[in-house]
Design a protein around this motif. Sequence first.
Motif, PDB file in Angstrom:
ATOM      1  N   ASN A   1      -5.445 -11.416   0.228  1.00  0.00           N
ATOM      2  CA  ASN A   1      -5.535 -10.433   1.301  1.00  0.00           C
ATOM      3  C   ASN A   1      -4.919  -9.094   0.899  1.00  0.00           C
ATOM      4  O   ASN A   1      -5.483  -8.029   1.156  1.00  0.00           O
ATOM      5  N   MET A   2      -3.753  -9.146   0.259  1.00  0.00           N
ATOM      6  CA  MET A   2      -3.106  -7.902  -0.180  1.00  0.00           C
ATOM      7  C   MET A   2      -3.949  -7.206  -1.245  1.00  0.00           C
ATOM      8  O   MET A   2      -4.067  -5.987  -1.249  1.00  0.00           O
ATOM      9  N   TRP A   3      -4.506  -8.006  -2.148  1.00  0.00           N
ATOM     10  CA  TRP A   3      -5.320  -7.417  -3.220  1.00  0.00           C
ATOM     11  C   TRP A   3      -6.531  -6.683  -2.644  1.00  0.00           C
ATOM     12  O   TRP A   3      -6.818  -5.554  -3.032  1.00  0.00           O
ATOM     13  N   LEU A   4      -7.215  -7.334  -1.727  1.00  0.00           N
ATOM     14  CA  LEU A   4      -8.383  -6.720  -1.119  1.00  0.00           C
ATOM     15  C   LEU A   4      -8.005  -5.490  -0.299  1.00  0.00           C
ATOM     16  O   LEU A   4      -8.752  -4.508  -0.244  1.00  0.00           O
ATOM     17  N   ALA A   5      -6.828  -5.505   0.316  1.00  0.00           N
ATOM     18  CA  ALA A   5      -6.342  -4.319   1.034  1.00  0.00           C
ATOM     19  C   ALA A   5      -6.044  -3.192   0.050  1.00  0.00           C
ATOM     20  O   ALA A   5      -6.337  -2.030   0.316  1.00  0.00           O
TER      21      ALA A   5
ATOM     22  N   ASP B   1      10.342  -2.972  -2.668  1.00  0.00           N
ATOM     23  CA  ASP B   1      11.710  -3.058  -3.190  1.00  0.00           C
ATOM     24  C   ASP B   1      12.007  -4.458  -3.742  1.00  0.00           C
ATOM     25  O   ASP B   1      12.642  -4.599  -4.786  1.00  0.00           O
ATOM     26  N   THR B   2      11.529  -5.476  -3.052  1.00  0.00           N
ATOM     27  CA  THR B   2      11.744  -6.850  -3.508  1.00  0.00           C
ATOM     28  C   THR B   2      11.052  -7.096  -4.848  1.00  0.00           C
ATOM     29  O   THR B   2      11.626  -7.725  -5.746  1.00  0.00           O
ATOM     30  N   VAL B   3       9.830  -6.581  -4.997  1.00  0.00           N
ATOM     31  CA  VAL B   3       9.103  -6.738  -6.259  1.00  0.00           C
ATOM     32  C   VAL B   3       9.825  -5.998  -7.379  1.00  0.00           C
ATOM     33  O   VAL B   3       9.984  -6.523  -8.483  1.00  0.00           O
ATOM     34  N   GLU B   4      10.280  -4.786  -7.096  1.00  0.00           N
ATOM     35  CA  GLU B   4      10.996  -4.003  -8.114  1.00  0.00           C
ATOM     36  C   GLU B   4      12.243  -4.764  -8.581  1.00  0.00           C
ATOM     37  O   GLU B   4      12.514  -4.849  -9.778  1.00  0.00           O
ATOM     38  N   THR B   5      12.987  -5.333  -7.650  1.00  0.00           N
ATOM     39  CA  THR B   5      14.187  -6.103  -7.991  1.00  0.00           C
ATOM     40  C   THR B   5      13.820  -7.359  -8.776  1.00  0.00           C
ATOM     41  O   THR B   5      14.485  -7.699  -9.763  1.00  0.00           O
TER      42      THR B   5
ATOM     43  N   GLN C   1       3.449  -3.716   2.989  1.00  0.00           N
ATOM     44  CA  GLN C   1       3.844  -5.070   3.358  1.00  0.00           C
ATOM     45  C   GLN C   1       5.368  -5.241   3.379  1.00  0.00           C
ATOM     46  O   GLN C   1       5.864  -6.329   3.637  1.00  0.00           O
ATOM     47  N   GLY C   2       6.103  -4.181   3.043  1.00  0.00           N
ATOM     48  CA  GLY C   2       7.558  -4.260   3.002  1.00  0.00           C
ATOM     49  C   GLY C   2       8.084  -5.046   1.817  1.00  0.00           C
ATOM     50  O   GLY C   2       9.190  -5.590   1.869  1.00  0.00           O
ATOM     51  N   LEU C   3       7.282  -5.115   0.737  1.00  0.00           N
ATOM     52  CA  LEU C   3       7.658  -5.930  -0.415  1.00  0.00           C
ATOM     53  C   LEU C   3       7.964  -5.120  -1.680  1.00  0.00           C
ATOM     54  O   LEU C   3       8.360  -5.711  -2.683  1.00  0.00           O
TER      55      LEU C   3
ATOM     56  N   ARG D   1       1.309  -0.557  -5.650  1.00  0.00           N
ATOM     57  CA  ARG D   1       2.591  -0.159  -5.064  1.00  0.00           C
ATOM     58  C   ARG D   1       2.449   0.214  -3.590  1.00  0.00           C
ATOM     59  O   ARG D   1       3.319  -0.102  -2.780  1.00  0.00           O
ATOM     60  N   LEU D   2       1.353   0.865  -3.231  1.00  0.00           N
ATOM     61  CA  LEU D   2       1.140   1.210  -1.822  1.00  0.00           C
ATOM     62  C   LEU D   2       0.962  -0.031  -0.947  1.00  0.00           C
ATOM     63  O   LEU D   2       1.516  -0.106   0.145  1.00  0.00           O
ATOM     64  N   VAL D   3       0.196  -1.017  -1.434  1.00  0.00           N
ATOM     65  CA  VAL D   3       0.006  -2.215  -0.613  1.00  0.00           C
ATOM     66  C   VAL D   3       1.318  -2.984  -0.480  1.00  0.00           C
ATOM     67  O   VAL D   3       1.631  -3.517   0.584  1.00  0.00           O
TER      68      VAL D   3
END
Length: 134
Positions: A126-130, A80-84, A76-78, A70-72
């Motif tokens: 990249n997001m996963w590793l972050a 809310d989009t993922v939750e929707t 990334q600004g994603l 959730r933090l990553v």
Amino acid sequence: MSKFVRLENGAVAEIFNAEPVLHPTLMAAVRGDAPDNVEIGWTWDGQEYAPPQSDTPEVVFPPISARQIRLVLLNQGLLDTVETTVAGLGGAAKVEWEYASEYRFDHPLIAQLATALSLTQQQIENMWLAAVEL
């Protein structure tokens, strides 16, 4: 028709679809029994062909926590989009998203979200590793 290859130091150096006409010193290293999938760089050990071994170590994607994912996504600004998106998927996807204590890189929900958000494999990696670092 057989696929011909010229070997150099035990590796496929050239591929021919017909018996090649080469200098006799090069013809000694030609074999006419290569399978169709053999490519330049494959090795021949005297019995079988094998693809080259990668020098690049395989990247390991360890499980991440609900907090990390959730933090990553928030970074990334994603988020809310993922939750929707998850709410729209409903069912098992919603249960997995809301109640999983950890997420695995190869879980179908991750692939489903990547597709829904039009994210590339590289972006997901990249997001996963972050997230691992959080």
